[in-house]
Design an enzyme around this catalytic site. Structure first.
Site, PDB file in Angstrom:
ATOM      1  N   ASP A  96       4.799  -8.625  -6.206  1.00 25.52           N
ATOM      2  CA  ASP A  96       4.646  -7.389  -5.437  1.00 25.52           C
ATOM      3  C   ASP A  96       3.159  -7.223  -5.148  1.00 25.52           C
ATOM      4  OD1 ASP A  96       5.105  -4.839  -4.282  1.00 25.52           O
ATOM      5  OD2 ASP A  96       4.711  -3.829  -6.189  1.00 25.52           O
ATOM      6  N   TYR A 105      -0.441  -3.260   0.364  1.00 26.87           N
ATOM      7  CA  TYR A 105      -0.099  -4.131   1.497  1.00 26.87           C
ATOM      8  C   TYR A 105       0.302  -3.280   2.708  1.00 26.87           C
ATOM      9  CZ  TYR A 105       0.436  -8.479  -1.306  1.00 26.87           C
ATOM     10  OH  TYR A 105       0.250  -9.592  -2.091  1.00 26.87           O
ATOM     11  N   GLY A 106       0.807  -2.076   2.413  1.00 23.38           N
ATOM     12  CA  GLY A 106       1.397  -1.223   3.447  1.00 23.38           C
ATOM     13  C   GLY A 106       0.459  -0.859   4.582  1.00 23.38           C
ATOM     14  N   CYS A 160       8.923  -6.375  -2.973  1.00 22.45           N
ATOM     15  CA  CYS A 160       8.049  -5.534  -2.156  1.00 22.45           C
ATOM     16  C   CYS A 160       8.691  -5.398  -0.777  1.00 22.45           C
ATOM     17  CB  CYS A 160       6.689  -6.217  -2.061  1.00 22.45           C
ATOM     18  SG  CYS A 160       5.515  -5.412  -0.965  1.00 22.45           S
ATOM     19  N   ASN A 161       9.012  -4.177  -0.404  1.00 25.98           N
ATOM     20  CA  ASN A 161       9.639  -3.958   0.914  1.00 25.98           C
ATOM     21  C   ASN A 161       8.701  -4.395   2.041  1.00 25.98           C
ATOM     22  OD1 ASN A 161      12.201  -1.875   0.595  1.00 25.98           O
ATOM     23  ND2 ASN A 161      10.728  -1.677  -1.052  1.00 25.98           N
ATOM     24  N   CYS A 217      10.081   1.693  -1.028  1.00 26.55           N
ATOM     25  CA  CYS A 217       8.913   0.991  -1.585  1.00 26.55           C
ATOM     26  C   CYS A 217       9.174   0.844  -3.079  1.00 26.55           C
ATOM     27  CB  CYS A 217       7.648   1.804  -1.337  1.00 26.55           C
ATOM     28  SG  CYS A 217       6.186   1.206  -2.216  1.00 26.55           S
TER      29      CYS A 217
HETATM   30  N1  DGL Z   1       5.562  -1.979  -3.416  1.00 27.80           N
HETATM   31  C1  DGL Z   1       5.454  -2.295  -2.067  1.00 27.80           C
HETATM   32  C2  DGL Z   1       6.662  -2.050  -1.235  1.00 27.80           C
HETATM   33  O1  DGL Z   1       7.752  -2.114  -1.745  1.00 27.80           O
HETATM   34  C3  DGL Z   1       4.203  -2.142  -1.298  1.00 27.80           C
HETATM   35  C4  DGL Z   1       3.275  -1.063  -1.540  1.00 27.80           C
HETATM   36  C5  DGL Z   1       1.983  -1.360  -0.848  1.00 27.80           C
HETATM   37  O2  DGL Z   1       1.284  -2.244  -1.303  1.00 27.80           O
HETATM   38  O3  DGL Z   1       1.700  -0.721   0.165  1.00 27.80           O
HETATM   39  O4  DGL Z   1       6.567  -1.839  -0.052  1.00 27.80           O
END
Ligand code: DGL
Length: 259
Positions: A10, A42-43, A73-74, A183
């Site tokens: 993730d 990452y978002g 991680c979505n 998320c």
């Molecule tokens: N946990 C992540 C998700 O499921 C990403 C969160 C991120 O890094 O913005 O999207």
């Protein structure tokens, strides 16, 4: 019997919510978890950067001998999983917001979805949403700042409550009866969300479904571990491993790794 570990990654500590579901359903499986906290969130990154980071994590997990990778991680799933599947031979399991069950079950014809900008703006999400949520109202909200607070150990802070109140109000005004958590960091918010939402609103996330899909794919590919000895779990973070340790609870250790 295949003792190779399942790899899970993730952008940070959020995917441990998925690891917990996997460990519950598949207690014999060894696992290696990578929290890319140094690059979270990452978002807010573009698709190319998300693909590049997901590739880096994948290569490390393959180097460590993983037999299957769960993209916990979505944001990474909706932006990069197709490329990963094209580039590597091992199976990948992804996670996407559970918009379908919410759309099928809503009685008020209004559902809320909280996710990152990267997920909500992805092609894959708009395809799924267009397919299943055509006849209902979907109130989307980017969870700005939430991942950063969780990554810095401020889960139960006043700032978190203030942000969530702000993000939930338009959903409450629209009379949602389902809130989809899009998320993997967000399942850790459930106790706070229950406090802030009207009691008839159900909260759903995809963690359990991901664990079931992981089991099905391991079985299909003859990759299940039937060991009777206790499974081994390794957790690595390129940020502060103590944050991850606090979410995992006692009995687990997390180490710093530069990757
Ligand atoms: N946990 C992540 C998700 O499921 C990403 C969160 C991120 O890094 O913005 O999207």
């Amino acid at each position: 019997m295949n003792p190779q570990p399942i790899g899970i990654f993730d952008s940070g500590v959020g995917g441990t919510s998925i690891w917990k579901e996997i460990n519950l359903l598949l207690p014999n499986e060894n696992t290696i978890y990578l929290a890319d906290s140094a690059n979270a969130p990452y978002g807010l990154k573009g698709k190319d950067a998300i693909i590049q980071l997901s590739t880096k994590n994948t290569e490390l997990l393959i180097e460590k001998g993983c037999k299957l990778i769960v993209v916990a991680c979505n944001t990474a799933t909706t932006n990069a999983i197709n490329i990963l599947r094209e580039s590597y031979k091992i199976p990948f399991i992804g996670i996407e917001p559970a918009i379908k069950p919410a759309a099928l079950q809503t009685q008020t014809h209004a559902v809320g979805i909280l996710a990152t900008k990267g997920t909500l703006s992805s092609e894959l999400f708009s395809k799924t949403s267009g397919l299943f949520a055509r006849n209902i109202k979907v109130i989307e909200r980017v969870g700005d700042g939430i991942v950063e607070l969780i990554e810095s150990g401020q889960l139960y802070s006043e700032e978190m409550k203030t942000l969530l109140k702000l993000y939930l109000q338009p959903m409450i005004d629209a009379n949602i009866d389902y809130l989809v958590l899009g998320c993997t960091h967000y399942p850790y918010l459930i106790p706070i969300l229950i406090e802030l939402l009207p009691s008839h609103v159900k909260i759903i996330d995809s963690g359990e479904a991901v664990a079931r899909q992981t089991k099905a794919i391991l079985e299909k590919n003859n990759l299940i571990n039937t060991q009777t000895k206790k499974a081994e779990h390794q957790f690595f973070s390129n940020g502060n491993p103590d944050i991850m340790k606090s979410l995992l609870g006692s009995g687990y250790k997390a180490d710093y790794l530069d990757f």
